[in-house]
Write a protein that holds these residues in place. Structure first.
Motif, PDB file in Angstrom:
ATOM      1  N   SER A  42      46.778  49.643  52.210  1.00 47.86           N
ATOM      2  CA  SER A  42      47.587  49.302  53.386  1.00 47.86           C
ATOM      3  C   SER A  42      48.438  48.048  53.202  1.00 47.86           C
ATOM      4  O   SER A  42      49.294  47.752  54.037  1.00 47.86           O
ATOM      5  CB  SER A  42      46.687  49.120  54.614  1.00 47.86           C
ATOM      6  N   VAL A  43      48.193  47.285  52.141  1.00 46.95           N
ATOM      7  CA  VAL A  43      48.932  46.033  51.935  1.00 46.95           C
ATOM      8  C   VAL A  43      49.521  45.975  50.526  1.00 46.95           C
ATOM      9  O   VAL A  43      49.061  46.674  49.624  1.00 46.95           O
ATOM     10  CB  VAL A  43      48.023  44.798  52.156  1.00 46.95           C
ATOM     11  N   LYS A  44      50.531  45.125  50.381  1.00 50.39           N
ATOM     12  CA  LYS A  44      51.163  44.943  49.074  1.00 50.39           C
ATOM     13  C   LYS A  44      50.632  43.706  48.348  1.00 50.39           C
ATOM     14  O   LYS A  44      50.784  43.594  47.135  1.00 50.39           O
ATOM     15  CB  LYS A  44      52.686  44.837  49.231  1.00 50.39           C
ATOM     16  N   LYS A  45      50.049  42.778  49.065  1.00 52.03           N
ATOM     17  CA  LYS A  45      49.494  41.577  48.443  1.00 52.03           C
ATOM     18  C   LYS A  45      48.210  41.924  47.685  1.00 52.03           C
ATOM     19  O   LYS A  45      47.528  42.895  48.023  1.00 52.03           O
ATOM     20  CB  LYS A  45      49.196  40.515  49.515  1.00 52.03           C
ATOM     21  N   PRO A  46      47.871  41.130  46.663  1.00 50.19           N
ATOM     22  CA  PRO A  46      46.638  41.389  45.900  1.00 50.19           C
ATOM     23  C   PRO A  46      45.399  41.321  46.791  1.00 50.19           C
ATOM     24  O   PRO A  46      45.307  40.454  47.663  1.00 50.19           O
ATOM     25  CB  PRO A  46      46.614  40.255  44.863  1.00 50.19           C
ATOM     26  N   VAL A  47      44.485  42.244  46.572  1.00 45.26           N
ATOM     27  CA  VAL A  47      43.234  42.270  47.329  1.00 45.26           C
ATOM     28  C   VAL A  47      42.075  41.881  46.416  1.00 45.26           C
ATOM     29  O   VAL A  47      41.969  42.376  45.293  1.00 45.26           O
ATOM     30  CB  VAL A  47      42.974  43.662  47.945  1.00 45.26           C
ATOM     31  N   VAL A  48      41.227  40.978  46.921  1.00 40.57           N
ATOM     32  CA  VAL A  48      40.029  40.552  46.216  1.00 40.57           C
ATOM     33  C   VAL A  48      38.822  41.087  46.977  1.00 40.57           C
ATOM     34  O   VAL A  48      38.664  40.812  48.170  1.00 40.57           O
ATOM     35  CB  VAL A  48      39.942  39.010  46.139  1.00 40.57           C
ATOM     36  N   ALA A  49      37.981  41.858  46.316  1.00 38.82           N
ATOM     37  CA  ALA A  49      36.776  42.393  46.955  1.00 38.82           C
ATOM     38  C   ALA A  49      35.669  41.351  46.923  1.00 38.82           C
ATOM     39  O   ALA A  49      35.534  40.600  45.950  1.00 38.82           O
ATOM     40  CB  ALA A  49      36.319  43.646  46.227  1.00 38.82           C
ATOM     41  N   ILE A  50      34.865  41.314  47.992  1.00 39.00           N
ATOM     42  CA  ILE A  50      33.766  40.351  48.052  1.00 39.00           C
ATOM     43  C   ILE A  50      32.590  40.958  48.815  1.00 39.00           C
ATOM     44  O   ILE A  50      32.778  41.823  49.668  1.00 39.00           O
ATOM     45  CB  ILE A  50      34.215  39.034  48.727  1.00 39.00           C
ATOM     46  N   GLY A  51      31.389  40.496  48.482  1.00 38.37           N
ATOM     47  CA  GLY A  51      30.211  40.885  49.246  1.00 38.37           C
ATOM     48  C   GLY A  51      29.274  41.820  48.512  1.00 38.37           C
ATOM     49  O   GLY A  51      29.546  43.010  48.395  1.00 38.37           O
ATOM     50  N   GLY A  52      28.185  41.270  47.986  1.00 41.41           N
ATOM     51  CA  GLY A  52      27.150  42.095  47.371  1.00 41.41           C
ATOM     52  C   GLY A  52      27.534  42.739  46.060  1.00 41.41           C
ATOM     53  O   GLY A  52      26.921  43.732  45.648  1.00 41.41           O
ATOM     54  N   ILE A  53      28.540  42.190  45.386  1.00 41.81           N
ATOM     55  CA  ILE A  53      29.017  42.807  44.141  1.00 41.81           C
ATOM     56  C   ILE A  53      28.229  42.267  42.946  1.00 41.81           C
ATOM     57  O   ILE A  53      28.027  41.058  42.821  1.00 41.81           O
ATOM     58  CB  ILE A  53      30.525  42.559  43.969  1.00 41.81           C
ATOM     59  N   ASN A  54      27.795  43.179  42.086  1.00 44.14           N
ATOM     60  CA  ASN A  54      27.019  42.789  40.906  1.00 44.14           C
ATOM     61  C   ASN A  54      27.377  43.712  39.744  1.00 44.14           C
ATOM     62  O   ASN A  54      28.263  44.563  39.865  1.00 44.14           O
ATOM     63  CB  ASN A  54      25.519  42.839  41.209  1.00 44.14           C
ATOM     64  N   LYS A  55      26.672  43.545  38.636  1.00 44.79           N
ATOM     65  CA  LYS A  55      27.029  44.313  37.429  1.00 44.79           C
ATOM     66  C   LYS A  55      26.779  45.810  37.583  1.00 44.79           C
ATOM     67  O   LYS A  55      27.306  46.611  36.822  1.00 44.79           O
ATOM     68  CB  LYS A  55      26.286  43.775  36.208  1.00 44.79           C
ATOM     69  N   PHE A  56      25.983  46.194  38.571  1.00 49.07           N
ATOM     70  CA  PHE A  56      25.667  47.613  38.760  1.00 49.07           C
ATOM     71  C   PHE A  56      26.714  48.348  39.606  1.00 49.07           C
ATOM     72  O   PHE A  56      26.825  49.562  39.522  1.00 49.07           O
ATOM     73  CB  PHE A  56      24.283  47.770  39.397  1.00 49.07           C
TER      74      PHE A  56
END
Length: 204
Positions: free
Chosen positions: A148-162
């Motif tokens: 929905s957006v053109k700006k870069p999106v950074v994902a966050i929350g509970g992210i790990n190597k799996f």
């Protein structure tokens, strides 16, 4: 603006902000956010100055969470805002640097887009790092924001190597992590593992 693996420092896991930042910088992380909720302004200034020196040494980007005044005081590259912080357009008037914002929905992302440089979207998965965290948006919610957006999106929350590869497949330009590195027995090794995965998806 290249983001990639975005590490948010934390003093909640028995190591200092500086120790964690240096560990990830050594293995190639180049986007660092200083986030601290429990120190006085003077203590935060001292830590932020140390982080600014470290990030300069490694030619890395330093973002300060919430505090525009602190970002200005230490010559940080950017500031990261929440939905309840100063309005984005006001910050852009007084701060000549990178401005990022936390969002939880397509509506929030679209409203912020014209004023900011990157959008943080999450929590993607359930997280214990942030008190009063909202319900996870899941991978599908993340995809909707990215599309929905053109700006870069950074994902966050509970992210790990799996689960990081599933996150990267949504089209994000960055992945923010805290406990996957800060709560690791070997933060440097954990950062290196995550960085290698991120580079497979985001390096040209």
């Amino acid at each position: 603006m290249k983001i990639g693996l975005y590490f948010i420092t934390s003093s909640e896991f028995s190591r200092t902000h500086e120790e964690l930042a240096e560990a990830v910088l050594r293995v190639g992380v180049r986007f660092i956010q200083f986030r601290e909720k429990n120190m006085s302004a003077r203590q935060m200034f001292s830590v932020a100055k140390n982080l600014r020196k470290l990030t300069w040494e490694y030619s890395a980007t330093l973002i300060v969470n919430d505090r525009v005044d602190l970002a200005l005081a230490v010559e940080a590259d950017g500031v990261h805002l929440g939905q309840d912080d100063l309005p984005f357009e006001v910050v852009k008037d007084i701060f000549d640097g990178i401005v990022g914002v936390s969002t939880h929905s397509v509506d929030e992302a679209k409203k912020a887009e014209r004023y900011i440089d990157y959008i943080s979207a999450g929590p993607v998965f359930r997280t214990t790092t942030k008190k009063n965290a909202k319900e996870p948006i899941g991978l599908e919610g993340l995809r909707r924001i990215v599309s929905s957006v053109k700006k870069p999106v950074v994902a966050i929350g509970g992210i790990n190597k799996f689960n990081i590869e599933d996150v990267l497949k949504t089209g994000v330009k960055g992945v923010a992590v805290i406990s996957a590195i800060a709560n690791s027995q070997n933060p440097e090794k954990s950062a290196k593992e995550l960085l290698e995965i991120v580079k497979r998806y985001l390096d040209d």
